[in-house]
Design a protein around this motif. Structure first.
Motif, short mmCIF file in Angstrom:
data_model
loop_
_atom_site.label_atom_id
_atom_site.label_comp_id
_atom_site.label_asym_id
_atom_site.label_seq_id
_atom_site.Cartn_x
_atom_site.Cartn_y
_atom_site.Cartn_z
N ILE A 1 11.00 4.33 -2.21
CA ILE A 1 12.23 3.57 -2.42
C ILE A 1 12.73 3.73 -3.85
N LEU A 2 11.83 3.60 -4.80
CA LEU A 2 12.24 3.65 -6.21
C LEU A 2 12.82 5.01 -6.58
N GLN A 3 12.31 6.08 -5.96
CA GLN A 3 12.80 7.42 -6.26
C GLN A 3 13.90 7.89 -5.31
N GLY A 4 13.98 7.28 -4.12
CA GLY A 4 14.90 7.79 -3.12
C GLY A 4 16.12 6.94 -2.84
N ALA A 5 16.08 5.67 -3.26
CA ALA A 5 17.21 4.78 -2.94
C ALA A 5 18.18 4.69 -4.11
N ARG A 6 19.45 4.64 -3.80
CA ARG A 6 20.49 4.41 -4.80
C ARG A 6 21.50 3.45 -4.18
N GLY B 1 -3.29 -9.35 8.59
CA GLY B 1 -3.81 -7.99 8.61
C GLY B 1 -2.75 -6.97 8.20
N ARG B 2 -2.93 -5.74 8.66
CA ARG B 2 -2.00 -4.67 8.32
C ARG B 2 -0.66 -4.91 9.02
N ARG B 3 0.43 -4.80 8.28
CA ARG B 3 1.75 -4.94 8.87
C ARG B 3 2.76 -4.09 8.13
N MET B 4 3.89 -3.90 8.77
CA MET B 4 4.96 -3.09 8.20
C MET B 4 6.21 -3.94 8.04
N ALA B 5 6.77 -3.93 6.85
CA ALA B 5 8.06 -4.60 6.61
C ALA B 5 9.14 -3.53 6.67
N ILE B 6 10.11 -3.71 7.55
CA ILE B 6 11.21 -2.76 7.69
C ILE B 6 12.39 -3.29 6.88
N VAL B 7 12.87 -2.49 5.95
CA VAL B 7 13.93 -2.90 5.03
C VAL B 7 15.18 -2.05 5.30
N ALA B 8 16.22 -2.66 5.84
CA ALA B 8 17.48 -1.95 6.02
C ALA B 8 18.11 -1.70 4.66
N HIS B 9 18.64 -0.51 4.45
CA HIS B 9 19.23 -0.18 3.15
C HIS B 9 20.35 -1.15 2.79
N ALA B 10 21.13 -1.54 3.80
CA ALA B 10 22.23 -2.48 3.55
C ALA B 10 21.71 -3.82 3.04
N ARG B 11 20.49 -4.16 3.42
CA ARG B 11 19.91 -5.42 2.97
C ARG B 11 19.65 -5.40 1.47
N TYR C 1 0.80 -1.23 0.00
CA TYR C 1 0.00 0.00 0.00
C TYR C 1 0.83 1.28 0.00
N ASP C 2 2.01 1.23 0.59
CA ASP C 2 2.78 2.48 0.69
C ASP C 2 4.20 2.15 1.13
N SER C 3 5.08 3.14 1.01
CA SER C 3 6.45 2.99 1.49
C SER C 3 6.93 4.33 2.04
N GLU C 4 7.86 4.27 2.97
CA GLU C 4 8.37 5.48 3.62
C GLU C 4 9.88 5.36 3.81
N ALA C 5 10.52 6.51 3.92
CA ALA C 5 11.95 6.56 4.22
C ALA C 5 12.15 6.93 5.68
N PRO D 1 20.15 4.47 6.26
CA PRO D 1 18.77 4.58 5.80
C PRO D 1 18.00 3.28 6.06
N ARG D 2 16.72 3.43 6.33
CA ARG D 2 15.83 2.29 6.44
C ARG D 2 14.53 2.63 5.72
N TRP D 3 13.90 1.62 5.19
CA TRP D 3 12.68 1.82 4.43
C TRP D 3 11.55 1.01 5.06
N GLY D 4 10.38 1.63 5.14
CA GLY D 4 9.21 0.94 5.66
C GLY D 4 8.22 0.68 4.55
N VAL D 5 7.72 -0.53 4.45
CA VAL D 5 6.75 -0.90 3.42
C VAL D 5 5.45 -1.33 4.10
N HIS D 6 4.36 -0.62 3.82
CA HIS D 6 3.06 -0.94 4.39
C HIS D 6 2.40 -2.04 3.56
#
Length: 234
Positions: free
Chosen positions: A186-191, A48-58, A8-12, A36-41
């Motif tokens: 993530i697609l626009q902010g991660a490199r 139910g509703r959950r958040m996946a936390i993605v470490a940039h190093a991952r 549904y969404d992602s955040e930095a 940096p870490r990224w959150g994916v809703h």
């Protein structure tokens, strides 16, 4: 039928190491402690509703372990999200569950993409085959439609407006509009940094060499922070 898990969404955001209050000297501050870490809703029909936390190093590690193209951020994140639904053949409970057992049976002839020395194209092919097994028998993780994502935002706004007494901090983002892609943050902010990926490849090679040549002092010493050892005069 496999479950449909929707993005549904992602955040930095970021992670950092807190410095003890008495370490006020700048030289004592930890170096490079912010990552940096990224959150994916996600909406999971079972959990139910959950958040996946993605470490940039991952994200970088996914390139090394599974042969992803560093520029394929959408593919990398999709692979990570599907890994959460990929059972382990070493877990007896996975075989006791019909859904997970079906995934394991479908992956039985697929090589492990983390096999040392496997070329990146072969790693990627093996990973895709494993994801296909997960999608066919367990869960498919896909972006929710923009209409549904906007509907969720509109529903939240309607609740806030209806109550009227919602604290200001709970009104943050009340006028947000759904992005074209739920992973846009993530697609626009991660490199992915080629130097960091190269360092991770070197680390993997060093660790594999240690496993294969544990008795060799020279290989054992060619590790992190070592410079010029290979050119040392015997």
């Amino acid at each position: 039928m496999p479950e449909l898990v929707e993005i549904y969404d992602s955040e930095a955001s970021y992670h950092y190491t807190v410095r003890p209050a008495d370490m006020t000297t700048p030289q004592l501050a930890p170096d490079g402690s912010i990552e940096p870490r990224w959150g994916v809703h996600l909406w999971d029909p079972v959990r139910g509703r959950r958040m996946a936390i993605v470490a940039h190093a991952r994200l970088e590690t996914m390139v090394i372990q599974y042969g992803y193209d560093p520029d394929d951020l959408e593919g990398i994140v999709s692979g990570m999200l599907h890994l959460a639904y990929m059972p382990s053949a070493d877990d007896p409970l996975s075989w006791a569950d019909p859904t997970r057992a079906a995934v394991l049976q479908a992956m039985a002839d697929v090589p492990d993409p983390r096999t040392p020395g496997m070329p990146d194209p072969d790693k990627r092919e093996a990973m895709q085959a494993r994801i296909a097994a997960v999608r066919a028998h367990h869960a498919a993780v896909d972006p929710a439609s923009k209409e549904d994502r906007q509907g969720a935002l509109d529903w939240r706004k309607a609740l806030i407006v209806a109550r009227g007494d919602v604290p200001e901090e709970d009104r943050l983002g009340v006028d947000d509009q759904a992005t074209d892609h739920p992973l846009d943050a993530i697609l626009q902010g991660a490199r992915l940094d080629p130097a960091r990926i190269a360092a991770r490849r070197a680390q993997d090679a060093w660790m594999q060499a240690r496993r294969e040549h544990a008795a060799s002092r020279r290989v054992a010493l060619m590790g992190p922070g070592m410079y010029g050892f290979a050119r040392a005069t015997p």
